[in-house]
Write a protein that holds these residues in place. Structure first.
Motif, short mmCIF file in Angstrom:
data_model
loop_
_atom_site.label_atom_id
_atom_site.label_comp_id
_atom_site.label_asym_id
_atom_site.label_seq_id
_atom_site.Cartn_x
_atom_site.Cartn_y
_atom_site.Cartn_z
N ILE A 52 0.85 -1.19 0.00
CA ILE A 52 0.00 0.00 0.00
C ILE A 52 0.89 1.24 0.00
O ILE A 52 1.74 1.39 0.87
N LYS A 53 0.66 2.09 -0.98
CA LYS A 53 1.47 3.30 -1.11
C LYS A 53 0.58 4.52 -0.91
O LYS A 53 -0.49 4.61 -1.51
N GLY A 54 1.01 5.42 -0.05
CA GLY A 54 0.24 6.63 0.22
C GLY A 54 -0.73 6.41 1.37
O GLY A 54 -0.43 5.71 2.33
N ARG A 55 -1.89 7.01 1.25
CA ARG A 55 -2.90 6.92 2.32
C ARG A 55 -3.65 5.59 2.26
O ARG A 55 -4.07 5.17 1.19
N PHE A 56 -3.82 4.98 3.43
CA PHE A 56 -4.61 3.76 3.56
C PHE A 56 -5.86 4.17 4.33
O PHE A 56 -5.87 4.22 5.55
N ASP A 57 -6.92 4.48 3.59
CA ASP A 57 -8.15 4.97 4.20
C ASP A 57 -9.35 4.44 3.42
O ASP A 57 -9.20 3.56 2.57
N PHE A 58 -10.52 4.98 3.69
CA PHE A 58 -11.74 4.46 3.07
C PHE A 58 -11.68 4.46 1.55
O PHE A 58 -12.23 3.58 0.90
N GLY A 59 -10.98 5.40 0.98
CA GLY A 59 -10.85 5.46 -0.47
C GLY A 59 -10.11 4.26 -1.05
O GLY A 59 -10.17 4.01 -2.25
N SER A 60 -9.44 3.50 -0.21
CA SER A 60 -8.68 2.32 -0.63
C SER A 60 -9.50 1.03 -0.59
O SER A 60 -9.02 -0.02 -1.01
N VAL B 176 0.88 -7.75 4.35
CA VAL B 176 0.49 -6.38 4.01
C VAL B 176 1.72 -5.51 4.27
O VAL B 176 2.15 -5.36 5.41
N ASP B 177 2.29 -4.97 3.20
CA ASP B 177 3.51 -4.17 3.29
C ASP B 177 3.15 -2.69 3.34
O ASP B 177 2.62 -2.14 2.39
N LEU B 178 3.45 -2.07 4.47
CA LEU B 178 3.10 -0.66 4.68
C LEU B 178 4.33 0.25 4.58
O LEU B 178 4.34 1.35 5.11
N LYS B 179 5.34 -0.21 3.89
CA LYS B 179 6.60 0.55 3.78
C LYS B 179 6.38 1.96 3.25
O LYS B 179 6.98 2.91 3.74
N GLU B 180 5.51 2.11 2.27
CA GLU B 180 5.28 3.42 1.66
C GLU B 180 3.92 4.01 2.05
O GLU B 180 3.41 4.89 1.37
N THR B 181 3.36 3.53 3.15
CA THR B 181 2.08 4.04 3.64
C THR B 181 2.33 5.26 4.51
O THR B 181 3.12 5.21 5.45
N THR B 182 1.66 6.35 4.20
CA THR B 182 1.88 7.60 4.92
C THR B 182 0.81 7.87 5.98
O THR B 182 1.03 8.69 6.88
N TYR B 183 -0.33 7.19 5.88
CA TYR B 183 -1.44 7.49 6.77
C TYR B 183 -2.34 6.26 6.84
O TYR B 183 -2.52 5.56 5.85
N GLU C 133 -7.33 -18.75 12.46
CA GLU C 133 -6.37 -19.68 11.85
C GLU C 133 -5.56 -19.03 10.73
O GLU C 133 -4.72 -19.68 10.11
N SER C 134 -5.80 -17.76 10.47
CA SER C 134 -5.16 -17.09 9.34
C SER C 134 -3.69 -16.78 9.61
O SER C 134 -3.25 -16.69 10.75
N ASP C 135 -2.95 -16.61 8.53
CA ASP C 135 -1.54 -16.22 8.59
C ASP C 135 -1.43 -14.89 7.86
O ASP C 135 -1.22 -14.85 6.65
N VAL C 136 -1.62 -13.79 8.61
CA VAL C 136 -1.57 -12.45 8.03
C VAL C 136 -0.52 -11.64 8.78
O VAL C 136 -0.58 -11.53 10.00
N SER C 137 0.44 -11.11 8.05
CA SER C 137 1.50 -10.28 8.63
C SER C 137 1.39 -8.86 8.11
O SER C 137 1.01 -8.65 6.95
N VAL C 138 1.73 -7.91 8.96
CA VAL C 138 1.81 -6.51 8.57
C VAL C 138 3.27 -6.11 8.77
O VAL C 138 3.80 -6.22 9.87
N ILE C 139 3.90 -5.66 7.68
CA ILE C 139 5.33 -5.39 7.76
C ILE C 139 5.67 -3.95 7.37
O ILE C 139 4.86 -3.27 6.75
N VAL D 34 2.19 4.59 12.22
CA VAL D 34 1.30 3.47 11.89
C VAL D 34 1.42 2.38 12.96
O VAL D 34 0.42 1.84 13.43
N ARG D 35 2.63 2.08 13.40
CA ARG D 35 2.84 1.07 14.43
C ARG D 35 2.12 1.46 15.73
O ARG D 35 1.51 0.63 16.39
N LYS D 36 2.14 2.76 16.05
CA LYS D 36 1.47 3.24 17.26
C LYS D 36 -0.04 3.04 17.15
O LYS D 36 -0.68 2.59 18.10
N ILE D 37 -0.62 3.36 15.99
CA ILE D 37 -2.06 3.17 15.78
C ILE D 37 -2.42 1.69 15.90
O ILE D 37 -3.42 1.33 16.54
N LEU D 38 -1.62 0.82 15.32
CA LEU D 38 -1.88 -0.63 15.40
C LEU D 38 -1.78 -1.12 16.84
O LEU D 38 -2.57 -1.95 17.28
N ALA D 39 -0.81 -0.60 17.58
CA ALA D 39 -0.63 -1.02 18.98
C ALA D 39 -1.79 -0.54 19.85
O ALA D 39 -2.32 -1.30 20.67
#
Length: 101
Positions: free
Chosen positions: A18-26, A46-53, A73-79, A85-90
């Motif tokens: 995901i590049k740029g904003r990750f919001d409802f428009g996505s 889910v690679d958030l390397k270039e996610t700004t918001y 049972e899923s195997d989902v990683s956020v990297i 972004v890490r603060k919001i997830l925490a």
């Protein structure tokens, strides 16, 4: 905002960048990134390397992906999360539902 997805050569892992904003428009593009494959991968990244918001609707989209991938049972990683972004997830306790790197 752009969303790109790539399946590993063996077809077992799907990476969504995901590049740029990750919001409802996505929402639509994010769903299409994982629903368009007829063979369901074993793992999702889910690679958030270039996610700004990231906002609450993005958190909801991550939960929808988790449900699609098999729930508990899923195997989902956020990297590659930046500090904000890490603060919001925490704060949202997503570190209990996802493998966050």
């Amino acid at each position: 905002m752009s969303i790109e997805s790539e399946v590993s050569l063996d077809g077992k892992k799907l990476t969504i960048a995901i590049k740029g904003r990750f919001d409802f428009g996505s929402h639509q593009a994010f769903r299409e990134a994982y629903e368009r494959f007829y063979k369901v991968p074993e793992a999702y990244v889910v690679d958030l390397k270039e996610t700004t918001y990231i906002d609450s609707s993005a958190l909801g989209m991550l939960l929808l992906l988790r449900d699609y991938a098999g729930g508990d049972e899923s195997d989902v990683s956020v990297i590659n999360c930046n500090a904000d972004v890490r603060k919001i997830l925490a704060i949202s306790n997503f570190d209990k539902l996802f493998d966050i790197n």
